[in-house]
Design a protein around this motif. Structure first.
Motif, PDB file in Angstrom:
ATOM      1  N   ALA A  18       0.854  -1.335   0.256  1.00 49.37           N
ATOM      2  CA  ALA A  18      -0.012   0.136  -0.411  1.00 49.37           C
ATOM      3  C   ALA A  18       1.087   1.020   0.382  1.00 49.37           C
ATOM      4  CB  ALA A  18      -1.048   0.356   1.644  1.00 49.37           C
ATOM      5  N   GLN A  19       1.905   1.019   0.495  1.00 42.07           N
ATOM      6  CA  GLN A  19       3.184   2.037   0.485  1.00 42.07           C
ATOM      7  C   GLN A  19       4.065   2.448  -0.645  1.00 42.07           C
ATOM      8  OE1 GLN A  19       2.728   4.464   2.660  1.00 42.07           O
ATOM      9  NE2 GLN A  19       0.916   3.393   3.455  1.00 42.07           N
ATOM     10  N   ASN A  20       4.446   1.117  -0.810  1.00 42.67           N
ATOM     11  CA  ASN A  20       5.220   0.883  -2.757  1.00 42.67           C
ATOM     12  C   ASN A  20       5.019   0.782  -3.760  1.00 42.67           C
ATOM     13  OD1 ASN A  20       7.923   1.736  -0.276  1.00 42.67           O
ATOM     14  ND2 ASN A  20       6.412   0.531   0.853  1.00 42.67           N
ATOM     15  N   VAL A  21       3.957  -0.190  -3.973  1.00 43.80           N
ATOM     16  CA  VAL A  21       3.655  -0.388  -5.016  1.00 43.80           C
ATOM     17  C   VAL A  21       2.285   1.028  -5.814  1.00 43.80           C
ATOM     18  CG1 VAL A  21       2.528  -2.158  -6.669  1.00 43.80           C
ATOM     19  CG2 VAL A  21       3.667  -2.768  -4.725  1.00 43.80           C
ATOM     20  N   PRO A  22       2.859   1.436  -6.898  1.00 41.92           N
ATOM     21  CA  PRO A  22       2.232   2.714  -7.122  1.00 41.92           C
ATOM     22  C   PRO A  22       0.499   1.739  -7.532  1.00 41.92           C
ATOM     23  CG  PRO A  22       3.703   2.104  -9.308  1.00 41.92           C
ATOM     24  CD  PRO A  22       3.989   0.928  -7.736  1.00 41.92           C
ATOM     25  N   ALA A  23       0.022   0.988  -8.236  1.00 48.21           N
ATOM     26  CA  ALA A  23      -1.686   0.140  -8.898  1.00 48.21           C
ATOM     27  C   ALA A  23      -1.390  -0.653  -8.653  1.00 48.21           C
ATOM     28  CB  ALA A  23      -1.458   0.525 -10.624  1.00 48.21           C
ATOM     29  N   ILE A  24      -2.822  -0.684  -7.552  1.00 49.05           N
ATOM     30  CA  ILE A  24      -3.166  -1.902  -6.636  1.00 49.05           C
ATOM     31  C   ILE A  24      -4.659  -2.509  -6.896  1.00 49.05           C
ATOM     32  CG2 ILE A  24      -3.693  -3.384  -4.342  1.00 49.05           C
ATOM     33  CD1 ILE A  24      -1.362  -1.689  -3.671  1.00 49.05           C
TER      34      ILE A  24
END
Ligand code: GLC
Length: 743
Positions: A540-546
């Motif tokens: 949630a802090q480090n992956v741009p798209a989820i």
């Protein structure tokens, strides 16, 4: 063996149904009556069974766990041509989210916040199931779940009673149609009554302790909505509810279900639950179990044979009057009459292939999957992706798993045919190189008994060496790519029945691999395949798209690719909060205020070792466009008890592409007979808007929205008190108004 195909029953008046039932009942022996209360477990993989013998003597009224049209017809022939009263059998199976065409799991369908899509999905499921010869599905599952450690959260509509009630009614309509009897519908079953989702520690089957106000205000509404929608049957839950097993709980089955709600159908136990009353330390023996269950209002014994073994003796000794037996038999016969089984007991064995081949079935599945997906993050508008990409890596063992894509609770004998995420992306990027690397395997630490009924072939645990090799191979693929799509989450057997877990972290080495891939500095998209909320704090802090894709069903891979590449715009919203940790469970938005609420001067954090707030709140979800919600109006500053307040608000697409918003309305009663939750969902509407388009959404707040069952007063009531209301795009909505309810 040529059988008449199943045509619809002509709609029959209640009087006609009653007179046919009474005529049947008058000719039946006690043994046959008890037979109607018995559901036989017949599974093809159990050798040496002779169900014909039981059926021939009228010893069973229904069969479950069989999934074979030819066998249905054979057993039905014995029932209608050889048994004493020629009463047809009801064939039943768990068609939870699709029969052959698989739809998103119910938690995903709830994430669509679109009852119409859910209804259409279950309409298709009913059409296929009935074409196979099934009459009755053990769905919808209506258990409110606020503890994501509980594996069966996947089968319900999440944490909220208002959303859960809307989805309950939609599913009943989908399965049953406007009334029982159509040839392409099945009888639905509201389960598991009641409170099953609140088992201690999220541990499946464990006891449940709920106050009457929690039951009536939170856990009952979806079940009551099912009754109002005309559901034909109920299923009692396994566990103890406040120390009384649900399957022997008179308060639930007679006082509430029939006494207060006027339910006219019949109640079946969960599997072996009547016999289990002994195991649960409630009944002395089988005879006592049969006595307690039937006396409590449980009509049909699923697979334990306890009624078959003991009811005759209980009637003959005068412990159970025949009137009690007759009352239960009537409810079962009435369903069979309404379903037209006496006129059309058989199924055309060629029908299923025709029905399953209907193109609209997979189209509906793909559409439902698109609408269920929730965009959790999209930093820098990384999504939607360009179709001009030339080298993409798809990483994660779930990316090419048909079972992970279709999800838990597949019907017996189902062979997963899902389009996997990898296949969907390759189909979308037909001119690109899409390299797949599974990365390390993931699997349950402790196997499930249910694993023996299908799913992926059993694998030996991956060796450390093989796991490391797979890990490194995934990094090699990632290094070669322009962009990496990580497909992580859970296998289908990691949620569902007997699939509770203590942690909500990504299983195995998935997060470790995700961190290593992100460290390469390439754009990374995370697609989640899972049946429960996961505490994906690092992502949630480090992956741009989820993208939360849940377990999206047979067309899941195409639907994921549609969303990732912009051929569909995500519009789903979370039906349950995503926590920061499994140790925060249970976690839900509609909590009561305390003397030290967040933001107050005396606020003391609920944990000193981290934030208690959800990672993603209930009702949350992003889009590829943006929306504004303005111009909140209420029809009057106050409303009399019993009257209706109208609330309107405008929603505008302020972005550049068409998209869907789910406009949500929450209320808070500031004081009253009881303390009331700081927010309660009491209205929602999903709307599609073109860029620049504005729609006015209208909500009605009346006694059913503003009233509640009060612990203090011990009844349903509506307080004359001041209220807040908010309208917005999730449970943290800020657009506020206030009103008062007056006498
Ligand atoms: C299972 C489940 C229930 C299901 C039944 C019949 O144990 O608890 O949901 O409908 O047995 O398969």
């Amino acid at each position: 063996m040529a059988f008449k195909t199943n045509k619809g029953a002509t709609a029959q008046s209640d009087a006609e149904v009653t007179s046919r039932v009474e005529a049947l009942l008058s000719q039946m022996s006690l043994a046959e009556k008890i037979g109607q209360l018995t559901q036989l477990g017949v599974a093809e993989f159990v050798p040496g069974q002779k169900p014909e013998e039981v059926i021939r003597r009228g010893g069973a009224g229904s069969v479950l766990w069989l999934n074979n049209t030819k066998r249905f017809n054979e057993l039905q022939k014995v029932a209608v041509e050889e048994s004493p009263s020629k009463i047809p059998l009801l064939f039943a199976l768990d068609v939870i989210h699709g029969y052959r065409t698989v739809f998103p799991v119910p938690l995903a369908m709830a994430a669509s916040w679109d009852p119409a899509v859910t209804e259409r999905s279950q309409t298709v499921a009913a059409r296929e199931a009935r074409a196979a010869g099934l009459h009755w599905t053990f769905a919808p599952m209506l258990d409110i779940a606020r503890d994501a450690r509980w594996g069966r959260i996947v089968e319900g509509a999440g944490e909220d009673p208002y959303l859960g009630a809307a989805m309950a009614a939609a599913q009943v309509r989908g399965f049953q149609g406007k009334q029982l009897g159509a040839s392409d519908r099945v009888v639905a079953c509201a389960k598991h009554f009641a409170g099953y989702g609140a088992s201690d520690g999220g541990r499946d089957y464990d006891p449940v302790y709920l106050s009457e106000s929690q039951l009536r205000n939170v856990y009952f509404p979806p079940f009551e909505a099912a009754v109002k929608a005309g559901v034909g049957t109920f299923m009692s839950a396994y566990m103890d509810l406040n120390d009384v097993p649900a399957s022997g709980n008179r308060w639930l089955l007679r006082d509430i279900l029939r006494g207060e709600w006027g339910f006219q159908g019949f109640v079946v136990s969960d599997a072996f639950a009547v016999g289990n009353l002994v195991m649960q330390g409630h009944a002395r023996d089988g005879r006592d179990a049969a006595f307690r269950a039937l006396s409590a209002g449980l009509d049909m014994d699923m697979a334990s044979n306890t009624y078959a073994d003991h009811l005759t003796g209980l009637v003959e000794e005068g412990s159970i009057p025949t009137e009690i037996i007759d009352a239960s038999v009537r409810t079962i016969l009435a369903i069979k009459v309404r379903m037209g089984l006496f006129e059309n007991p058989y199924t055309d064995e060629g029908l299923l292939a025709e029905v399953v081949a209907l193109p609209e079935h997979r189209q509906e599945s793909r559409f439902a999957a698109q609408r269920s997906m929730v965009l959790l993050r999209n930093e820098g508008h990384l999504l939607p992706l360009s179709k001009t990409l030339k080298q993409v890596a798809v990483i994660g063992t779930l990316a090419d798993s048909k079972t992970a894509t279709e999800g838990s609770w597949m019907v017996f004998g189902h062979v997963p045919a899902a389009v996997t995420v990898l296949e969907g992306i390759r189909a979308k990027l037909s001119n690109a190189t899409v390299e797949y690397a599974p990365g390390p395997e993931i699997q349950r630490d402790i196997a499930s008994w249910f694993d023996s009924f299908g799913g992926d072939p059993k694998k030996e645990p991956q060796t450390v060496e093989d796991s490391e090799a797979a890990f490194q191979a995934a990094l090699v693929a990632a290094r070669r790519a322009e962009l990496v799509i990580m497909v992580l989450g859970e296998h289908a057997n990691m949620s569902g029945e007997a699939a509770s877990r203590a942690s909500l972290d990504l299983p195995g080495r998935q997060e470790e691999l995700l961190k290593a891939v992100v460290a390469l500095g390439k754009p990374v998209v995370l697609v989640l395949l899972n049946g429960r909320p996961l505490s994906i704090n690092w992502a949630a802090q480090n992956v741009p798209a989820i993208l939360e894709a849940w377990e999206p069903g047979t067309e899941g891979g195409h639907a994921v690719a549609d969303i990732l590449f912009g051929d569909a715009v995500p519009g789903g919203k979370l039906p349950v909060a995503f926590p920061r940790s499994g140790s925060h469970m249970p976690l839900y938005y509609s909590r009561n205020l305390t003397h030290s609420p967040e933001g107050s001067p005396m606020y003391n954090p609920r944990y000193w070792d981290g934030l208690p707030t959800p990672l993603y709140p209930f009702g949350y979800g992003l889009s590829y466009t943006t929306f504004s919600i303005t111009n909140l109006n209420i029809s009057a500053p106050q409303v009399k008890v019993g009257d209706v307040l109208t609330v309107t608000a405008d929603v505008t697409n302020t972005g550049t592409v068409a998209g869907d918003e789910v406009v949500q309305l929450y209320i808070h009663q500031r004081a009253g007979s009881d303390s009331r939750p700081m927010r309660l969902l009491k209205g929602f509407e999903r709307v599609t808007l073109q860029p620049g388009e504005t729609k006015t959404i209208t909500f009605q707040l009346g006694p059913s929205e503003l009233g509640y069952w009060s612990t203090n007063v011990g009844q349903w009531l509506q307080d004359a008190e001041a209220f807040d209301l908010w309208v917005g795009s999730d449970s943290l909505a800020t657009l506020h108004a206030e009103f008062a309810v007056v006498r």
